[in-house]
Design a protein around this motif. Structure first.
Motif: not given
Length: 329
Positions: A299-325
């Motif tokens: 489940l992704v929240f509004p901040n997920f879209q801020a990550i997607r501004r860096y790269n418009p891909s769900d894979f990328y944004a999930l990778g960023v979030g999970l790696l950072g965590d």
């Protein structure tokens, strides 16, 4: 700002860049018209107030780069699954290196995120995915790459504007032409900013007088955090979380990209990974199942879209979030 890892991710979300026709039948160093093209860029740059000496230094001995042309024309199509992508970007080595760097830079990250209130974990995730924490920034001279692409591709207007932006950066004295290195497509430094993004988001955090995203970690981390904040990052909120879906998950719900309050997912039977109920809050949430039905659910929240501004891909944004965590846990 697309390096190899980000192109893999982007290929899952966007159509592949069209393969371009061959434009050089002879060695590119002898390509007709290139000098005339540079002269037209010079005239435009001077009209924008860039000093002739800056332009001359950047263009000295410049010729098209055949390797850049080859890479642009032979971009592969990407068919990676989420499992393959996640295994690459969430490798044990990347996580271990990230944890070491997070520990070494916690005080700096604290100062950065007080000035630019983004999540330290997401800053770390972007740093890790974009350049492997600075370990791979690309070794292509940015001015040469951008001039080559502006002259030789059907996206010439885009790359020409990025070339002008690169000249503006050189005019500010932030970097020398020899030090302005990046990917073959012109993405620069540890955050892999295109020149236009650099002009908007790069930060001189430690007051050296230069926005150094190549070797100055303070400027690197602050520039990434500033990008997130200007992209709509909501302080104090997460990017998202992995969840357990209900046993009888509706196929329609799994396929839906609709946003609904987190409490609605809780009442549908979604739970945390430990089986505990989700918070009954109204924060907007969207369900993502990148591996399809039966795979992991997020489940992704509004901040997920801020990550997607860096790269418009769900894979990328999930990778960023999970790696950072994983790096900061």
């Amino acid at each position: 700002m697309l390096d190899c890892t980000r192109r893999r991710a982007l290929g899952m979300a966007l159509a592949a860049t069209p393969v371009l026709p061959v434009l050089f039948a002879c060695p590119v160093a002898a390509a007709p018209g290139f000098q005339g093209f540079l002269d037209s860029v010079r005239a435009e740059a001077e009209r924008r107030g860039i000093a002739p000496a800056t332009i001359s230094a950047a263009f000295a001995g410049l010729s098209p780069d055949p390797k850049v042309i080859e890479l642009d024309r032979h971009q592969p199509e990407f068919t990676e699954t989420w499992a393959e992508y996640a295994a690459a970007v969430l490798s044990s080595d990347r996580i271990s290196q990230g944890r070491t760097l997070f520990a070494a830079n916690q005080d700096l990250l604290g100062r950065v995120t007080r000035s630019y209130p983004a999540s330290p974990s997401v800053v770390m995730g972007i740093w890790g995915l974009e350049s492997n924490y600075g370990g791979y920034q690309g070794g292509f001279p940015v001015v040469r790459s951008l001039a080559t692409l502006a002259y030789s591709t059907d996206r010439g207007s885009y790359f020409r504007s990025e070339l002008i932006a690169a000249l503006e950066i050189l005019g500010h004295g932030d970097v020398t032409p020899q030090g302005m290195l990046g990917s073959w497509a012109g993405a620069m430094g540890q955050p892999q900013f295109m020149p236009s993004a650099y002009l908007t988001y790069a930060v001189d955090f430690d007051g050296t007088g230069q926005r150094n995203i190549w070797t100055d970690i303070a400027d690197v981390l602050a520039s990434i955090a500033n990008y997130l904040v200007q992209s709509g990052w909501r302080a104090g909120e997460s990017w998202g979380r992995q969840v357990l879906p209900p046993p009888a998950l509706s196929p329609a719900l799994a396929a839906s990209s609709a946003t609904r309050p987190l409490v609605a997912f809780s009442r549908l039977g979604f739970r945390g990974l430990d089986g505990t109920p989700l918070p009954e809050t109204a924060i907007p949430a969207r369900l993502i199942m990148p591996g399809g039905s039966g795979g992991p659910a997020y489940l992704v929240f509004p901040n997920f879209q801020a990550i997607r501004r860096y790269n418009p891909s769900d894979f990328y944004a999930l990778g960023v979030g999970l790696l950072g965590d994983r790096v900061t846990s």
